[in-house]
Design a protein around this motif. Sequence first.
Motif, mmCIF file in Angstrom:
data_model
loop_
_atom_site.group_PDB
_atom_site.id
_atom_site.type_symbol
_atom_site.label_atom_id
_atom_site.label_comp_id
_atom_site.label_asym_id
_atom_site.label_seq_id
_atom_site.Cartn_x
_atom_site.Cartn_y
_atom_site.Cartn_z
ATOM 1 N N GLN A 194 18.623 85.842 35.250
ATOM 2 C CA GLN A 194 19.205 87.179 35.425
ATOM 3 C C GLN A 194 20.575 87.110 36.101
ATOM 4 N N LEU A 195 20.726 86.190 37.067
ATOM 5 C CA LEU A 195 21.983 86.069 37.802
ATOM 6 C C LEU A 195 22.992 85.180 37.087
ATOM 7 N N LYS A 196 22.545 84.534 35.995
ATOM 8 C CA LYS A 196 23.409 83.631 35.221
ATOM 9 C C LYS A 196 23.956 82.501 36.098
ATOM 10 N N LEU A 197 23.073 81.909 36.902
ATOM 11 C CA LEU A 197 23.446 80.781 37.754
ATOM 12 C C LEU A 197 23.017 79.486 37.073
ATOM 13 N N ALA A 198 23.977 78.745 36.556
ATOM 14 C CA ALA A 198 23.672 77.542 35.786
ATOM 15 C C ALA A 198 23.773 76.270 36.621
ATOM 16 N N ASP A 199 24.255 76.374 37.860
ATOM 17 C CA ASP A 199 24.485 75.178 38.664
ATOM 18 C C ASP A 199 23.394 74.950 39.707
ATOM 19 N N ILE A 200 22.229 75.511 39.465
ATOM 20 C CA ILE A 200 21.084 75.350 40.366
ATOM 21 C C ILE A 200 19.911 74.799 39.565
ATOM 22 N N ARG A 201 19.186 73.845 40.132
ATOM 23 C CA ARG A 201 18.071 73.222 39.416
ATOM 24 C C ARG A 201 16.808 73.268 40.261
ATOM 25 N N ARG A 202 15.687 73.179 39.571
ATOM 26 C CA ARG A 202 14.371 73.159 40.228
ATOM 27 C C ARG A 202 13.935 71.717 40.421
ATOM 28 N N LEU A 203 13.487 71.375 41.635
ATOM 29 C CA LEU A 203 13.000 70.021 41.891
ATOM 30 C C LEU A 203 11.590 69.857 41.336
ATOM 31 N N VAL A 204 11.327 68.715 40.742
ATOM 32 C CA VAL A 204 9.986 68.373 40.280
ATOM 33 C C VAL A 204 9.578 67.049 40.919
ATOM 34 N N PRO A 205 8.282 66.889 41.211
ATOM 35 C CA PRO A 205 7.206 67.851 40.975
ATOM 36 C C PRO A 205 7.252 69.005 41.974
ATOM 37 N N PRO A 206 6.543 70.116 41.681
ATOM 38 C CA PRO A 206 6.499 71.243 42.624
ATOM 39 C C PRO A 206 5.782 70.844 43.910
ATOM 40 N N LEU A 207 5.985 71.620 44.970
ATOM 41 C CA LEU A 207 5.330 71.333 46.242
ATOM 42 C C LEU A 207 3.827 71.563 46.158
ATOM 43 N N THR A 208 3.441 72.603 45.428
ATOM 44 C CA THR A 208 2.015 72.887 45.244
ATOM 45 C C THR A 208 1.832 73.605 43.919
ATOM 46 N N ARG A 209 0.640 73.515 43.348
ATOM 47 C CA ARG A 209 0.370 74.118 42.044
ATOM 48 C C ARG A 209 -1.102 74.512 41.974
ATOM 49 N N PHE A 210 -1.365 75.699 41.458
ATOM 50 C CA PHE A 210 -2.735 76.138 41.236
ATOM 51 C C PHE A 210 -2.739 77.120 40.080
ATOM 52 N N ASP A 211 -3.897 77.292 39.456
ATOM 53 C CA ASP A 211 -4.013 78.186 38.306
ATOM 54 C C ASP A 211 -4.409 79.585 38.747
ATOM 55 N N THR A 212 -3.979 80.571 37.963
ATOM 56 C CA THR A 212 -4.401 81.950 38.178
ATOM 57 C C THR A 212 -5.021 82.488 36.892
ATOM 58 N N TYR A 213 -5.897 83.484 37.028
ATOM 59 C CA TYR A 213 -6.746 83.908 35.920
ATOM 60 C C TYR A 213 -6.793 85.423 35.763
#
Length: 256
Positions: A194-213
């Motif tokens: 939405q902000l059109k910010l192309a110079d930012i990236r997400r680090l992998v792996p995530p810090l935590t992960r869980f499923d939702t239902y």
Amino acid sequence: MARIAAAPAPVPAPASEALPARLVCHDDIFVPYVMLNQGHIEGLNVDILREAATRLGISIEFRVMPWRRLENELAKPQGSVDCAFAMSRTPQREQYLEFGKAPLQPTEYALFVRQPEGGAATAATVTKLDDLAGKVIGVRAGFRLPETIAAGAAQGRWTLAEVPSDTANFQKLALRRVDAVLADSSVGLYTLKQLKLADIRRLVPPLTRFDTYLVFRKNATSPALAAAFDRELKRMRQDGTFARISAAYLGVPTLE
């Protein structure tokens, strides 16, 4: 609003499945999963569930309810809510809610950082949490912190800067007022788009992960409903519908 290819004709449910003709499902506003647009409820999870319901021949209505009230209503024996999303699975909730086996969404808490200068690796490049020692991490006020982040802040390894919104958080990151942002991965990717910010990236792996239902209040028809939505959610993953809806909101096919 995301647009997807036309759904295939609904597959009639087996005779043993007494599915309702209409379903009312609740969630709280949480961009981009559930949003209000000029009074209309839409969003990533809304589009996915509407598509699954259409394939099952079910007319689905979405309603918004504050999260605490929603949880309280679900826990009441005679509560006013029979369907909700997206809930994490806990032993306590399983006592009164029918959970399917196919998750609606994976939930990730991840760090977002600026791209290295010129796209090249430098000594200042952040690739993991430990690289943020002595730095400032932006967090949304009220956000439930992963234990590693909370413990590091308590030990003085990094400083946390609270802001009222994810948008403000990512704007501060782009302006170099914080060194990283902690966010739900889907929320972060949507905000960057939405902000059109192309110079930012997400680090992998995530810090935590869980499923939702998707969940239903336990009753005579809830096992059949959960099984039917399980079947369609699996088919949507296989035929690419999940990826198309995710890409429309996040700019990437899917987090899965």
